[in-house]
Design an enzyme around this catalytic site. Structure first.
Site, PDB file in Angstrom:
ATOM      1  N   ARG A 112       0.846  -1.210   0.000  1.00 32.60           N
ATOM      2  CA  ARG A 112       0.000   0.000   0.000  1.00 32.60           C
ATOM      3  C   ARG A 112       0.874   1.249   0.000  1.00 32.60           C
ATOM      4  O   ARG A 112       0.557   2.254  -0.627  1.00 32.60           O
ATOM      5  CB  ARG A 112      -0.951  -0.015   1.221  1.00 32.60           C
ATOM      6  CG  ARG A 112      -1.658   1.310   1.446  1.00 32.60           C
ATOM      7  CD  ARG A 112      -2.912   1.216   2.317  1.00 32.60           C
ATOM      8  NE  ARG A 112      -2.790   0.341   3.469  1.00 32.60           N
ATOM      9  CZ  ARG A 112      -2.100   0.634   4.585  1.00 32.60           C
ATOM     10  NH1 ARG A 112      -1.459   1.778   4.697  1.00 32.60           N
ATOM     11  NH2 ARG A 112      -2.055  -0.233   5.590  1.00 32.60           N
ATOM     12  N   TYR A 166     -18.033  15.833 -14.108  1.00 32.40           N
ATOM     13  CA  TYR A 166     -18.499  14.453 -14.028  1.00 32.40           C
ATOM     14  C   TYR A 166     -19.433  14.311 -12.817  1.00 32.40           C
ATOM     15  O   TYR A 166     -19.138  14.830 -11.736  1.00 32.40           O
ATOM     16  CB  TYR A 166     -17.284  13.509 -13.918  1.00 32.40           C
ATOM     17  CG  TYR A 166     -17.684  12.097 -13.574  1.00 32.40           C
ATOM     18  CD1 TYR A 166     -18.594  11.400 -14.368  1.00 32.40           C
ATOM     19  CD2 TYR A 166     -17.177  11.466 -12.445  1.00 32.40           C
ATOM     20  CE1 TYR A 166     -18.982  10.111 -14.042  1.00 32.40           C
ATOM     21  CE2 TYR A 166     -17.547  10.165 -12.125  1.00 32.40           C
ATOM     22  CZ  TYR A 166     -18.462   9.504 -12.921  1.00 32.40           C
ATOM     23  OH  TYR A 166     -18.855   8.240 -12.594  1.00 32.40           O
ATOM     24  N   ASP A 179      -8.940  18.613 -13.900  1.00 29.87           N
ATOM     25  CA  ASP A 179      -9.251  17.250 -14.319  1.00 29.87           C
ATOM     26  C   ASP A 179      -8.986  17.191 -15.822  1.00 29.87           C
ATOM     27  O   ASP A 179      -9.724  17.772 -16.620  1.00 29.87           O
ATOM     28  CB  ASP A 179     -10.713  16.919 -13.983  1.00 29.87           C
ATOM     29  CG  ASP A 179     -11.061  15.473 -14.302  1.00 29.87           C
ATOM     30  OD1 ASP A 179     -10.446  14.901 -15.220  1.00 29.87           O
ATOM     31  OD2 ASP A 179     -11.965  14.910 -13.637  1.00 29.87           O
ATOM     32  N   LYS A 233      -9.972   5.970 -18.477  1.00 27.34           N
ATOM     33  CA  LYS A 233     -10.371   6.465 -19.809  1.00 27.34           C
ATOM     34  C   LYS A 233      -9.194   6.382 -20.788  1.00 27.34           C
ATOM     35  O   LYS A 233      -8.656   5.326 -20.981  1.00 27.34           O
ATOM     36  CB  LYS A 233     -10.924   7.880 -19.685  1.00 27.34           C
ATOM     37  CG  LYS A 233     -11.822   8.099 -18.466  1.00 27.34           C
ATOM     38  CD  LYS A 233     -13.049   7.214 -18.469  1.00 27.34           C
ATOM     39  CE  LYS A 233     -13.925   7.559 -17.286  1.00 27.34           C
ATOM     40  NZ  LYS A 233     -14.673   6.452 -16.746  1.00 27.34           N
TER      41      LYS A 233
HETATM   42  O1  P1T Z   1     -14.748   6.311 -12.949  1.00 23.50           O
HETATM   43  P1  P1T Z   1     -13.508   6.808 -12.268  1.00 23.50           P
HETATM   44  O2  P1T Z   1     -12.251   6.154 -12.763  1.00 23.50           O
HETATM   45  O3  P1T Z   1     -13.623   6.805 -10.774  1.00 23.50           O
HETATM   46  O4  P1T Z   1     -13.321   8.345 -12.737  1.00 23.50           O
HETATM   47  C1  P1T Z   1     -14.162   9.385 -12.360  1.00 23.50           C
HETATM   48  C2  P1T Z   1     -14.117  10.481 -13.381  1.00 23.50           C
HETATM   49  C3  P1T Z   1     -13.381  11.629 -13.114  1.00 23.50           C
HETATM   50  N1  P1T Z   1     -13.297  12.645 -13.996  1.00 23.50           N
HETATM   51  C4  P1T Z   1     -13.925  12.589 -15.191  1.00 23.50           C
HETATM   52  C5  P1T Z   1     -13.840  13.746 -16.137  1.00 23.50           C
HETATM   53  C6  P1T Z   1     -14.674  11.455 -15.536  1.00 23.50           C
HETATM   54  O5  P1T Z   1     -15.280  11.428 -16.728  1.00 23.50           O
HETATM   55  C7  P1T Z   1     -14.779  10.369 -14.612  1.00 23.50           C
HETATM   56  C8  P1T Z   1     -15.587   9.168 -14.901  1.00 23.50           C
HETATM   57  N2  P1T Z   1     -16.509   9.317 -15.951  1.00 23.50           N
HETATM   58  C9  P1T Z   1     -17.361   8.380 -16.417  1.00 23.50           C
HETATM   59  C10 P1T Z   1     -17.463   7.137 -15.922  1.00 23.50           C
HETATM   60  C11 P1T Z   1     -18.216   8.816 -17.535  1.00 23.50           C
HETATM   61  O6  P1T Z   1     -18.788   7.968 -18.259  1.00 23.50           O
HETATM   62  O7  P1T Z   1     -18.316  10.031 -17.738  1.00 23.50           O
END
Ligand code: P1T
Length: 386
Positions: free
Chosen positions: A46, A98, A170, A195
């Site tokens: 961790r 998001y 972000d 992503k």
């Molecule tokens: O899903 P996660 O890996 O926890 O990420 C969150 C997140 C943070 N910032 C942005 C701009 C994002 O688009 C996302 C996650 N978004 C999706 C799952 C979506 O379909 O828009």
């Protein structure tokens, strides 16, 4: 070195034991110590892990950062960054973020005494006016999810810095191939590496990159203390995905630009949101700070012969064969969704309405398939849903 070289080599060296060219997946949760406290840099996975550290070094290099921290998800990265704040502190956040980011601020941080205001950061005067004496962090998502609004990173980060606040961008939608927020003055960059960074829709992960040594030290403490770390296997997959980041992102953007123009000129489409279209309200800022307009498009259909626009959108999505109806984005395959009922369902209906996230708004993550096949798929679904 250039990004095309860094994605393949940064932080990576042949394994000193075996000579393995690819980074080994070190699954061990613990590491042998010669005596209590005498170890070779790793004690418990961790706190630090060789596969994760390699990924962290590579991610940091891509954003031009000195420090990179990998997390178990984008939301884990966001939550950890927000834990640098104290009760009484205030966050100024982009209004179109998001849905999960909104939910962390509204449902997790607010009960802990950390409040947030949401403002349209493409409007600099409104952003400046919304700063409060207790604003300690400015959170910027650009291009925004799902309305693809673009904010001037340099100008917003300058406002934050002048105010004595940390600025966090972000960069999930753009990726470092398209824009480098740290070079424009941001304190830190956050990614959902689920992503484009990973790019193959087979990992959930997150990242924070920063040049600020004190901020990095605080985050490193919280990463270990809160413990939302990724598995070594997931770190390996992101490292592998990163190697083709620039090639993928260029093709995503090339396909998306063609599809956005085709949608804009289609008689069944009422509106298209894409930063590469000259009629996008922030086209000039996008041109200034983004090397490419990205792979995400949102649009609104015109109503069909029967029912509402939202009902036609539902019908349209059910007729597609190459696009898959699913949440998420940034993978090699094309995805399509309705933000109001899927990714942004956690945003209150009246807020969604104010932002333009209508029930019929459609968001697509354009993949790297043949753009001709993608356009043919959209065309037949328009015809079949009229
Ligand atoms: O899903 P996660 O890996 O926890 O990420 C969150 C997140 C943070 N910032 C942005 C701009 C994002 O688009 C996302 C996650 N978004 C999706 C799952 C979506 O379909 O828009």
């Amino acid at each position: 070195m250039k990004l095309e070289t860094l994605v393949i080599h940064a932080g990576q060296h042949p394994d000193p034991v075996s000579g393995a060219v690819m980074t080994p997946i070190v699954l061990s949760s613990t590491f042998a110590q010669a005596g209590p406290g005498h170890h070779k840099g790793y004690d418990y996975s961790r706190s630090g892990n060789p596969t994760r550290n390699t990924l962290e070094a590579c991610g940091a290099a891509l954003e031009g950062a000195a420090h990179g921290l990998a997390f178990a998800s984008g939301c884990a990265a966001t939550t950890t960054v927000l834990h640098t704040l104290r009760p009484g502190d205030h966050v100024l956040c982009s209004d179109d973020v998001y849905g999960g980011t909104f939910r962390i601020l509204d449902k997790v941080m607010k009960p802990m005494g950390i409040t947030a205001t949401f403002v349209d950061m493409s409007d600099l005067a409104r952003t400046a006016a919304a700063l409060r004496p207790e604003t300690k962090l400015v959170w910027l998502e650009t291009p925004s999810n799902p309305m693809l609004k673009v904010a001037d990173i340099e100008a917003v980060c300058a406002l934050a810095t002048k105010h004595g606040a940390v600025s966090v961008v972000d960069n999930t939608f753009a990726t470092p191939v398209i824009q480098r927020p740290l070079a424009l003055g941001a304190t830190a960059v956050v990614h959902s590496s689920t992503k484009y960074l990973n790019g193959h829709s087979d990992v959930v992960g997150g990242f924070v990159m920063t040049r600020d040594a004190a901020f990095a030290e605080r985050l490193r403490f919280l990463q270990n203390a809160i413990g939302a770390v990724p598995s070594p296997f997931d770190c390996y997959l992101v490292l592998r995905g990163l190697k083709t980041l620039h090639v993928r992102v260029e093709r995503h953007a090339q396909n998306a630009a063609k599809i956005a123009t085709w949608l804009r000129d289609h008689r069944d489409v009422a509106r298209v949101y894409y930063p590469g279209l000259t009629d996008h309200p922030q086209y000039a800022i996008a041109k200034k700070q983004m090397a490419l307009p990205g792979g995400m498009i949102s649009f609104v259909l015109r109503g069909g012969a029967t029912g509402t626009v939202a009902e036609r959108s539902q019908r349209f999505l059910s007729k597609l064969a190459v696009f898959t109806c699913a949440e998420s984005l940034g993978g090699v395959e094309s995805l399509i969704e309705l933000p109001a009922v899927m990714t942004h369902a956690s945003v209150p209906a009246e807020t969604r309405a104010a932002l333009g996230i209508d029930d019929g708004l459609i968001r697509i993550s354009v993949g790297i398939e043949s753009v001709d096949d993608l356009i043919a798929d959209l065309a037949q679904a328009f015809d079949a849903s009229r």
